[in-house]
Design a protein around this motif. Structure first.
Motif, PDB file in Angstrom:
ATOM      1  N   THR A   5      -6.171   9.007  -1.448  1.00 15.85           N
ATOM      2  CA  THR A   5      -6.686   7.769  -0.866  1.00 15.85           C
ATOM      3  C   THR A   5      -6.616   6.597  -1.842  1.00 15.85           C
ATOM      4  O   THR A   5      -6.891   5.459  -1.478  1.00 15.85           O
ATOM      5  CB  THR A   5      -8.163   7.935  -0.437  1.00 15.85           C
ATOM      6  OG1 THR A   5      -8.938   8.307  -1.579  1.00 15.85           O
ATOM      7  CG2 THR A   5      -8.298   8.984   0.652  1.00 15.85           C
ATOM      8  N   SER A   6      -6.226   6.892  -3.104  1.00 15.50           N
ATOM      9  CA  SER A   6      -6.156   5.855  -4.124  1.00 15.50           C
ATOM     10  C   SER A   6      -4.940   6.092  -5.010  1.00 15.50           C
ATOM     11  O   SER A   6      -4.503   7.235  -5.194  1.00 15.50           O
ATOM     12  CB  SER A   6      -7.422   5.859  -4.984  1.00 15.50           C
ATOM     13  OG  SER A   6      -7.260   5.041  -6.120  1.00 15.50           O
ATOM     14  N   PHE A   7      -4.401   5.025  -5.564  1.00 18.13           N
ATOM     15  CA  PHE A   7      -3.237   5.164  -6.433  1.00 18.13           C
ATOM     16  C   PHE A   7      -3.557   5.975  -7.684  1.00 18.13           C
ATOM     17  O   PHE A   7      -2.670   6.623  -8.244  1.00 18.13           O
ATOM     18  CB  PHE A   7      -2.697   3.779  -6.807  1.00 18.13           C
ATOM     19  CG  PHE A   7      -1.879   3.147  -5.714  1.00 18.13           C
ATOM     20  CD1 PHE A   7      -0.526   3.430  -5.585  1.00 18.13           C
ATOM     21  CD2 PHE A   7      -2.461   2.287  -4.794  1.00 18.13           C
ATOM     22  CE1 PHE A   7       0.232   2.872  -4.572  1.00 18.13           C
ATOM     23  CE2 PHE A   7      -1.713   1.713  -3.779  1.00 18.13           C
ATOM     24  CZ  PHE A   7      -0.361   2.008  -3.658  1.00 18.13           C
ATOM     25  N   LYS A   8      -4.809   5.969  -8.140  1.00 16.42           N
ATOM     26  CA  LYS A   8      -5.175   6.749  -9.316  1.00 16.42           C
ATOM     27  C   LYS A   8      -4.990   8.247  -9.073  1.00 16.42           C
ATOM     28  O   LYS A   8      -4.737   9.008 -10.000  1.00 16.42           O
ATOM     29  CB  LYS A   8      -6.607   6.448  -9.722  1.00 16.42           C
ATOM     30  CG  LYS A   8      -6.788   5.072 -10.366  1.00 16.42           C
ATOM     31  CD  LYS A   8      -8.186   4.865 -10.894  1.00 16.42           C
ATOM     32  CE  LYS A   8      -8.314   3.509 -11.594  1.00 16.42           C
ATOM     33  NZ  LYS A   8      -9.675   3.281 -12.132  1.00 16.42           N
ATOM     34  N   GLN A   9      -5.104   8.659  -7.819  1.00 20.30           N
ATOM     35  CA  GLN A   9      -4.932  10.069  -7.483  1.00 20.30           C
ATOM     36  C   GLN A   9      -3.470  10.496  -7.521  1.00 20.30           C
ATOM     37  O   GLN A   9      -3.164  11.688  -7.407  1.00 20.30           O
ATOM     38  CB  GLN A   9      -5.510  10.345  -6.090  1.00 20.30           C
ATOM     39  CG  GLN A   9      -7.021  10.210  -6.018  1.00 20.30           C
ATOM     40  CD  GLN A   9      -7.536  10.356  -4.596  1.00 20.30           C
ATOM     41  OE1 GLN A   9      -7.453   9.431  -3.799  1.00 20.30           O
ATOM     42  NE2 GLN A   9      -8.047  11.528  -4.277  1.00 20.30           N
TER      43      GLN A   9
ATOM     44  N   ASN B 105      -3.700   0.730 -15.555  1.00 21.05           N
ATOM     45  CA  ASN B 105      -4.690   1.773 -15.276  1.00 21.05           C
ATOM     46  C   ASN B 105      -4.425   3.072 -16.038  1.00 21.05           C
ATOM     47  O   ASN B 105      -5.114   4.072 -15.814  1.00 21.05           O
ATOM     48  CB  ASN B 105      -4.736   2.060 -13.777  1.00 21.05           C
ATOM     49  CG  ASN B 105      -5.287   0.881 -12.992  1.00 21.05           C
ATOM     50  OD1 ASN B 105      -6.492   0.717 -12.851  1.00 21.05           O
ATOM     51  ND2 ASN B 105      -4.380   0.056 -12.467  1.00 21.05           N
TER      52      ASN B 105
ATOM     53  N   TYR C 239       0.638  -1.480 -12.181  1.00 22.53           N
ATOM     54  CA  TYR C 239      -0.551  -0.660 -11.934  1.00 22.53           C
ATOM     55  C   TYR C 239      -0.597   0.506 -12.920  1.00 22.53           C
ATOM     56  O   TYR C 239      -1.655   0.833 -13.465  1.00 22.53           O
ATOM     57  CB  TYR C 239      -0.556  -0.142 -10.497  1.00 22.53           C
ATOM     58  CG  TYR C 239      -1.794   0.645 -10.148  1.00 22.53           C
ATOM     59  CD1 TYR C 239      -2.906   0.020  -9.589  1.00 22.53           C
ATOM     60  CD2 TYR C 239      -1.868   2.017 -10.384  1.00 22.53           C
ATOM     61  CE1 TYR C 239      -4.061   0.731  -9.289  1.00 22.53           C
ATOM     62  CE2 TYR C 239      -3.017   2.740 -10.090  1.00 22.53           C
ATOM     63  CZ  TYR C 239      -4.101   2.086  -9.534  1.00 22.53           C
ATOM     64  OH  TYR C 239      -5.240   2.800  -9.245  1.00 22.53           O
TER      65      TYR C 239
ATOM     66  N   ARG D 142       0.856  -1.184   0.000  1.00 19.75           N
ATOM     67  CA  ARG D 142       0.000   0.000   0.000  1.00 19.75           C
ATOM     68  C   ARG D 142       0.894   1.237   0.000  1.00 19.75           C
ATOM     69  O   ARG D 142       2.064   1.151  -0.393  1.00 19.75           O
ATOM     70  CB  ARG D 142      -0.937  -0.022   1.220  1.00 19.75           C
ATOM     71  CG  ARG D 142      -1.856  -1.262   1.233  1.00 19.75           C
ATOM     72  CD  ARG D 142      -2.730  -1.298   2.460  1.00 19.75           C
ATOM     73  NE  ARG D 142      -3.715  -0.220   2.447  1.00 19.75           N
ATOM     74  CZ  ARG D 142      -4.374   0.186   3.528  1.00 19.75           C
ATOM     75  NH1 ARG D 142      -4.133  -0.366   4.708  1.00 19.75           N
ATOM     76  NH2 ARG D 142      -5.272   1.153   3.433  1.00 19.75           N
TER      77      ARG D 142
ATOM     78  N   GLY E 108      -4.926   3.688   0.608  1.00 16.68           N
ATOM     79  CA  GLY E 108      -4.924   3.120  -0.729  1.00 16.68           C
ATOM     80  C   GLY E 108      -5.273   1.652  -0.774  1.00 16.68           C
ATOM     81  O   GLY E 108      -5.130   0.926   0.213  1.00 16.68           O
ATOM     82  N   GLU E 109      -5.723   1.227  -1.943  1.00 16.55           N
ATOM     83  CA  GLU E 109      -6.013  -0.175  -2.160  1.00 16.55           C
ATOM     84  C   GLU E 109      -4.709  -0.971  -2.155  1.00 16.55           C
ATOM     85  O   GLU E 109      -3.634  -0.425  -2.384  1.00 16.55           O
ATOM     86  CB  GLU E 109      -6.741  -0.360  -3.495  1.00 16.55           C
ATOM     87  CG  GLU E 109      -5.969   0.075  -4.727  1.00 16.55           C
ATOM     88  CD  GLU E 109      -6.073   1.550  -5.071  1.00 16.55           C
ATOM     89  OE1 GLU E 109      -6.148   1.867  -6.262  1.00 16.55           O
ATOM     90  OE2 GLU E 109      -6.055   2.404  -4.144  1.00 16.55           O
TER      91      GLU E 109
END
Length: 303
Positions: free
Chosen positions: A143-147, A172, A168, A133, A223-224
């Motif tokens: 709060t997320s890896f996309k951010q 993504n 990832y 994480r 994060g996930e």
């Protein structure tokens, strides 16, 4: 200090006798690690300097300690009680070659068991399952890896987190510029100094770094999970007798409840040097592994 031949003979005799008394019956084949321990009267374990709570150094005398260090010490107390333990500081980058060539007899750092590494070394039964994480500053909105798209991410060279970040990013369609630290302290310093927006690593190691930082309340793990990773002790690949001895010792400790007690000590109770608890309860996956031990690789967890 070089030992005299007579002393070596006595040490070897005592080692063999102690192993027999403890019920260890692993064969000491020529060239095996067990034979080496009998001949030299010492065993070299590979440890990390900055991987709390798994393996790290504390105090002015640089004493090595941690969950995996204690497991290694207790395993060796069973299979080679007369051998003197020597601690060698290793990194994520040089763990494989040092174990592979026999410089390190037993790798006790937090090393992920995966198919690629199984081609080089052997892993003992799994003793921890981590989730990769990220740590961010307490006031971070991430709060997320996309951010993290386009933001700088810190990771430690040689860790599986680096490959997981690349995967990832590809899967993504996000850009994750990654700066590599030589160890976890250096990687965390990038986050601490503002040079990185997140530090990606196993959750247990992130908790350890944060607990021992200047401001433990200034960071959080979010994060996930990029993946679940089986963590295990490791040894030379061509030495099944030593692997069996290590596995048998660990399984005895699992069945007796000793591993669970050691886990509680390092993950739920205050740990040195700052006596801060990590408060990471044992996962259901690890509880199941203590009941039915195995040495399955990473790919079996994320398939």
């Amino acid at each position: 200090m070089r030992l005299m031949t007579a002393n070596i003979t006595l040490a070897c005799t005592a080692l063999v006798a102690a192993m027999a008394a403890s019920g260890v019956h692993a064969q000491t084949a020529p060239g095996s690690t067990l034979e080496k321990l009998q001949k030299t009267g010492k065993v070299v374990i590979g440890v990390r300097e900055s991987s709390a709570p798994m393996a790290y150094a504390i105090g002015a005398n640089h004493r090595f300690t941690g969950y995996h260090v204690e497991l290694c010490e207790k395993v060796l107390a069973q299979i080679a009680p007369s051998a003197k333990i020597e601690y060698m500081a290793i990194t994520a980058q040089n763990t494989m070659p040092l174990v592979q060539n026999g410089t390190v007899d037993l790798g006790c750092g937090p090393t992920t068991n995966n198919l690629s590494r199984q081609k080089q070394v052997s892993f003992a039964v799994t003793t921890y399952v981590s989730q990769v994480r990220m740590a961010v500053r307490a006031d971070s909105p991430v709060t997320s890896f996309k951010q993290l798209d386009g933001k700088t991410v810190a990771a430690s060279a040689g860790t599986t987190a680096v490959q997981l970040l690349r995967k990832y990013s590809h899967d993504n369609n996000v850009k994750l510029p990654t700066q590599l630290g030589k160890d976890h302290f250096e990687s965390f310093l990038m986050l601490e100094s503002g040079r990185a927006d997140a530090f990606v690593l196993d959750d247990n190691l992130l908790a350890g770094v944060i607990a021992n930082s200047k401001d433990p309340k200034g960071y959080k793990i979010v994060g996930e999970a990029l993946g679940s990773e089986p963590i295990a002790l490791l040894m030379r690949k061509d030495d099944p007798g030593f692997k069996k001895a290590v596995d048998d010792a660990l399984v005895r400790m699992m069945k007796s409840g000793e591993v669970a007690k050691i886990y509680d000590k390092w993950f739920m109770q205050p740990i040195p040097p700052k006596e801060m608890p990590l408060n990471l309860p044992m996962s259901e996956t690890l509880k199941q592994l203590l009941q039915a031990p195995n040495d399955k690789p990473l790919e079996a967890y994320n398939s």
